[in-house]
Design a protein around this motif. Structure first.
Motif, short mmCIF file in Angstrom:
data_model
loop_
_atom_site.label_atom_id
_atom_site.label_comp_id
_atom_site.label_asym_id
_atom_site.label_seq_id
_atom_site.Cartn_x
_atom_site.Cartn_y
_atom_site.Cartn_z
N VAL A 165 0.86 -1.19 0.00
CA VAL A 165 0.00 0.00 0.00
C VAL A 165 0.89 1.23 0.00
O VAL A 165 1.91 1.27 0.68
N ILE A 166 0.50 2.25 -0.77
CA ILE A 166 1.25 3.50 -0.83
C ILE A 166 0.34 4.62 -0.31
O ILE A 166 -0.76 4.81 -0.82
N ILE A 167 0.80 5.32 0.71
CA ILE A 167 0.08 6.47 1.25
C ILE A 167 0.89 7.70 0.89
O ILE A 167 2.00 7.90 1.40
N GLN A 168 0.35 8.55 0.02
CA GLN A 168 1.07 9.71 -0.45
C GLN A 168 0.93 10.87 0.53
O GLN A 168 0.19 10.79 1.50
N CYS A 169 1.65 11.96 0.24
CA CYS A 169 1.68 13.10 1.16
C CYS A 169 0.31 13.75 1.27
O CYS A 169 -0.52 13.66 0.37
N ASP A 170 0.06 14.38 2.40
CA ASP A 170 -1.18 15.10 2.73
C ASP A 170 -2.40 14.20 2.81
O ASP A 170 -3.52 14.68 2.78
N ALA A 171 -2.23 12.89 2.92
CA ALA A 171 -3.35 11.98 3.15
C ALA A 171 -3.58 11.86 4.65
O ALA A 171 -2.64 11.94 5.44
N VAL A 172 -4.85 11.66 5.05
CA VAL A 172 -5.20 11.56 6.46
C VAL A 172 -5.94 10.24 6.67
O VAL A 172 -6.94 9.98 6.01
N LEU A 173 -5.44 9.41 7.59
CA LEU A 173 -6.11 8.18 7.98
C LEU A 173 -6.48 8.30 9.44
O LEU A 173 -5.61 8.46 10.30
N ARG A 174 -7.79 8.24 9.76
CA ARG A 174 -8.28 8.46 11.12
C ARG A 174 -8.59 7.12 11.78
O ARG A 174 -9.73 6.70 11.86
N GLY A 175 -7.57 6.43 12.24
CA GLY A 175 -7.76 5.18 12.94
C GLY A 175 -8.11 5.37 14.40
O GLY A 175 -8.43 4.41 15.09
N ASP A 176 -8.06 6.60 14.89
CA ASP A 176 -8.42 6.85 16.28
C ASP A 176 -9.93 6.82 16.49
O ASP A 176 -10.40 6.66 17.61
N LEU A 177 -10.71 6.91 15.42
CA LEU A 177 -12.17 6.88 15.52
C LEU A 177 -12.72 5.46 15.44
O LEU A 177 -13.70 5.14 16.10
N ALA A 178 -12.13 4.61 14.59
CA ALA A 178 -12.55 3.21 14.43
C ALA A 178 -11.49 2.48 13.62
O ALA A 178 -10.52 3.09 13.16
N ASN A 179 -11.66 1.18 13.43
CA ASN A 179 -10.70 0.38 12.68
C ASN A 179 -10.77 0.71 11.19
O ASN A 179 -11.83 0.95 10.64
N ILE A 180 -9.59 0.69 10.55
CA ILE A 180 -9.48 0.92 9.11
C ILE A 180 -8.66 -0.22 8.54
O ILE A 180 -7.59 -0.55 9.05
N ARG A 181 -9.17 -0.84 7.45
CA ARG A 181 -8.45 -1.90 6.75
C ARG A 181 -8.38 -1.55 5.27
O ARG A 181 -9.35 -1.09 4.70
#
Length: 79
Positions: free
Chosen positions: A40-56
Motif C-alpha cells: 500500500v502507498i500512502i502519499q503526502c497530505d493523506a489523512v487516515l483516522r484510525g483513532d475513531l474506528a478500525n481501518i483496513r
C-alpha cells in the motif's frame, strides 16, 4: 492506455516490512487500529483516522494526495 512508472524518494517515505510505503508528510492517527494489507502507498497530505474506528485496506492500494479516510459518523445496527 499504458501506465507510466512512478518513482518515490526514499527519504520522504517510510517503508514497512510488508512493502507498504507511508509518506512522512501524511497524518496517520490511531496507528494501532489501521491495517495495511501489503504493498500500500500512502502519499503526502493523506489523512487516515484510525483513532475513531478500525481501518483496513486491500492489497496494492494507492491512497492519493489530500484523501481523508475515516469511519462514518453513524453506526447502523445491521452492518
Amino acid at each position: 492506455m499504458e501506465l507510466s512508472n512512478i518513482y518515490y524518494d526514499r527519504d520522504s517515505y517510510v517503508e514497512t516490512a510488508s512493502g507498504n510505503k507511508v509518506s512522512r508528510k501524511s497524518l496517520v492517527a490511531g496507528a494501532q487500529n489501521i491495517v495495511l494489507t501489503g504493498k500500500v502507498i500512502i502519499q503526502c497530505d493523506a489523512v487516515l483516522r484510525g483513532d475513531l474506528a478500525n481501518i483496513r485496506t486491500g492489497r496494492y492500494c494507492i491512497i492519493s494526495k489530500g484523501v481523508v479516510i475515516r469511519p462514518p459518523f453513524k453506526k447502523f445496527a445491521k452492518g
